[in-house]
Structure formats: structure tokens, C-alpha cells
Design an enzyme around this catalytic site. Structure first.
Site, PDB file in Angstrom:
ATOM      1  N   ASN A   9       4.963  53.176  22.334  1.00  0.00           N
ATOM      2  CA  ASN A   9       4.016  54.092  21.695  1.00  0.00           C
ATOM      3  C   ASN A   9       3.064  53.223  20.881  1.00  0.00           C
ATOM      4  O   ASN A   9       3.417  52.769  19.799  1.00  0.00           O
ATOM      5  CB  ASN A   9       4.781  55.077  20.802  1.00  0.00           C
ATOM      6  N   LYS A  11       0.404  54.005  19.439  1.00  0.00           N
ATOM      7  CA  LYS A  11      -0.240  54.737  18.342  1.00  0.00           C
ATOM      8  C   LYS A  11      -1.739  54.413  18.312  1.00  0.00           C
ATOM      9  O   LYS A  11      -2.333  54.220  19.367  1.00  0.00           O
ATOM     10  CB  LYS A  11       0.459  54.420  17.022  1.00  0.00           C
ATOM     11  N   HIS A  97       5.425  64.122  18.310  1.00  0.00           N
ATOM     12  CA  HIS A  97       5.759  62.965  17.472  1.00  0.00           C
ATOM     13  C   HIS A  97       5.671  63.382  16.007  1.00  0.00           C
ATOM     14  O   HIS A  97       4.794  64.169  15.625  1.00  0.00           O
ATOM     15  CB  HIS A  97       4.793  61.808  17.761  1.00  0.00           C
ATOM     16  N   GLU A  99       4.530  61.999  13.491  1.00  0.00           N
ATOM     17  CA  GLU A  99       3.219  61.759  12.852  1.00  0.00           C
ATOM     18  C   GLU A  99       2.244  62.881  13.177  1.00  0.00           C
ATOM     19  O   GLU A  99       1.416  63.259  12.347  1.00  0.00           O
ATOM     20  CB  GLU A  99       2.683  60.385  13.285  1.00  0.00           C
ATOM     21  N   GLU A 169      13.883  60.517  16.920  1.00  0.00           N
ATOM     22  CA  GLU A 169      13.269  59.546  16.020  1.00  0.00           C
ATOM     23  C   GLU A 169      13.427  60.006  14.570  1.00  0.00           C
ATOM     24  O   GLU A 169      12.625  60.819  14.093  1.00  0.00           O
ATOM     25  CB  GLU A 169      11.784  59.407  16.331  1.00  0.00           C
ATOM     26  N   GLY A 175       8.599  52.986  11.621  1.00  0.00           N
ATOM     27  CA  GLY A 175       7.646  52.054  11.012  1.00  0.00           C
ATOM     28  C   GLY A 175       8.092  51.516   9.662  1.00  0.00           C
ATOM     29  O   GLY A 175       7.324  50.872   8.960  1.00  0.00           O
ATOM     30  N   SER A 215      11.912  51.887  14.368  1.00  0.00           N
ATOM     31  CA  SER A 215      12.168  50.466  14.081  1.00  0.00           C
ATOM     32  C   SER A 215      13.137  49.830  15.069  1.00  0.00           C
ATOM     33  O   SER A 215      13.905  48.943  14.719  1.00  0.00           O
ATOM     34  CB  SER A 215      12.674  50.285  12.642  1.00  0.00           C
TER      35      SER A 215
END
Ligand code: PGA
Length: 252
Positions: A9, A11, A97, A99, A169, A175, A215
Site C-alpha cells: 500500500n 499510500k 483502510h 486512514e 490492521e 505507521g 508496521s
């Protein structure tokens, strides 16, 4: 047997030129030494999809968009539809996701519209789920993720559900450099598989690939992927480095 999958991904990273180079570098690594039984997917920005599709060996490397519009087409300035993604030759769409859920207010209702369009267009959804830190600290992560399922993918027909890839996730691990421990990942993945079995039956649950994300890197992938219910990873930061990404692909 369910598939082993490692999806990157990217991003909002890389210019078009950098993205093409990255895709070519990953492709070379995969062709030279990538484990043949692992499905590799690159989740690129919309602007890069066509070029990346044309830069990789399609039999070894698939391409995903990281989102799509909740409407099929029309006056929605700035949106990119599932049909448009399909027309580039991409095969996958990352949906839900954290985010997007958090920064762009993507609700279950919106996600359901996107899921339907992605499936209608013959694309494979990579459906993301996972709890924030406060929920993990309260110990209610199982209920939280189950509710995410109930509001979205559990509303699909069995035939459509079978087409999904799921990515667990935990938001606190994305991250942050903090990875879920191997035990935490296995525990949640086993719970999710059991939950799927309760809804759609054991056979379907056993065929569903559940990826871990947050991560995950070249150092910890082996331990994470060694778990019986972890079927690969959705990789953010480490997917931008071809040498790390290939190590993750080969971590089984
Ligand atoms: P990360 O991101 O690997 O950089 O933590 C994973 C993701 O958000 O998909």
C-alpha cells in the site's frame, strides 16, 4: 487452500516516475526470486495505475487502487470510479483502510456502496478492518472488528464474500513502528476466521485469506506469517523499498 498474499500500500507516496521505477524494481525482484506461491499486489495512487500495470509482469504482479468512488459515474468531481479502475487493467481495490475511515469519514454505508461497485466490476476488494488503540486498551477489539464485519462484508452474498481478501490492521500499529505481536495477530485472525465460519460456514472461512497489516517489515514478517491464520500482509512503509518488500514476499 487459501492464497498467500503480500500487498503493498504505497499510500500518497511517489511521483509517477518514482512509482514506475519502484514497480519495475519490485517486478525484477519478484521475477528473479519471488516465491511462486505468493500473490503479489501493488496498491498505487490512481495516477500511477495504468503505467504500473504496463510495467510489470501481469502473471506475477497484480495492481490495486487504494480507493474508488461510491457512485458508478457522473457529476462527482475528483472521484475515480470502480469501472475506471477496472479499465486500467488493475485487478484489486483496497477498501475501508483506517486512514480513509478516519480522515475522509468513510462510513460503513459508504463502504457498502463501494464494495458493491468493486464486485460488480469484477475487481477483488482488499477489505481493511481493525481497532484503534483505545479499543485495544479496553480489551474490546474482537467486538469492534466483528461489528465492522456485520455492518459491511457480512451483508454480502456468499458468492460475493468468497471474492474478498481481508486485511486486519490494528490502527495503533499502522505507521507507528509498533507491530502487533505474533500472538496478538494470530489471536485476532483466528477469531475473525471463526466469526466468518459462524456466518458463512467453515469451508468459506478456511478459503478466506486474512492479511495482517501494521508496521509489518522484513524483520518481523517471518514470525507473523508463521501463524496458521495469517495469510500474508498489507504492507505500507516497507512496500516502498523493493529489497524489503521482496524479503516480506519470501518470508513464508
Ligand atoms: P504500515 O502501513 O506498514 O506503514 O504500518 C500498513 C497499512 O496502512 O496498510
Amino acid at each position: 487452500m487459501r492464497k498467500k498474499i503480500v500487498a503493498g500500500n504505497w499510500k500518497c507516496n511517489t511521483t509517477l516516475q518514482e512509482g514506475i521505477q519502484l514497480a519495475k524494481d519490485v517486478n525484477t525482484q519478484v521475477e528473479e526470486k519471488g516465491a511462486e506461491d505468493v500473490v503479489v499486489v501493488l496498491g498505487t495512487p490512481f495516477t500511477h495505475i495504468t503505467s504500473v500495470v504496463n510495467s510489470v509482469n501481469k502473471t506475477r504482479v497484480g495492481v490495486a487502487s487504494q480507493n474508488c468512488a461510491a457512485e458508478p459515474k457522473g457529476a462527482y468531481t475528483g472521484e475515480v470510479s470502480a469501472a475506471m479502475v477496472k479499465s486500467t487493467g488493475a485487478g484489486y481495490v483496497i477498501l475501508g483502510h483506517s486512514e480513509r475511515r478516519e480522515y475522509y469519514n468513510e462510513t460503513s454505508e459508504i463502504l457498502n456502496k463501494k464494495l458493491a461497485l468493486v464486485l460488480e466490476n469484477g475487481l477483488t476488494p482488499i477489505y481493511c478492518c481493525g481497532e484503534p488503540l483505545s479499543i485495544r486498551e479496553a480489551g474490546t477489539q474482537n467486538d469492534y472488528v466483528k461489528k465492522q464485519f456485520e455492518e459491511t462484508i457480512f451483508r454480502l452474498s456468499v458468492d460475493d464474500f468468497k471474492k474478498l481478501i481481508i486485511a486486519y490492521e490494528p490502527i495503533w500499529a499502522i505507521g507507528t513502528g509498533v507491530t502487533a505481536t505474533s500472538e496478538q495477530a494470530q489471536e485476532m485472525h483466528a477469531f475473525l476466521r471463526e466469526t466468518i465460519a459462524g456466518k458463512f460456514g467453515q469451508e468459506i472461512a478456511d478459503e478466506t485469506s486474512i492479511l495482517y497489516g501494521g508496521s509489518c517489515n522484513a524483520k518481523n514478517a517471518k514470525e507473523l506469517f508463521a501463524n496458521p491464520d495469517v495469510d500474508g500482509g498489507l504492507i505500507g512503509g516497507a512496500s516502498l523499498k523493493p529489497e524489503d518488500f521482496i524479503e516480506i514476499i519470501n518470508a513464508y
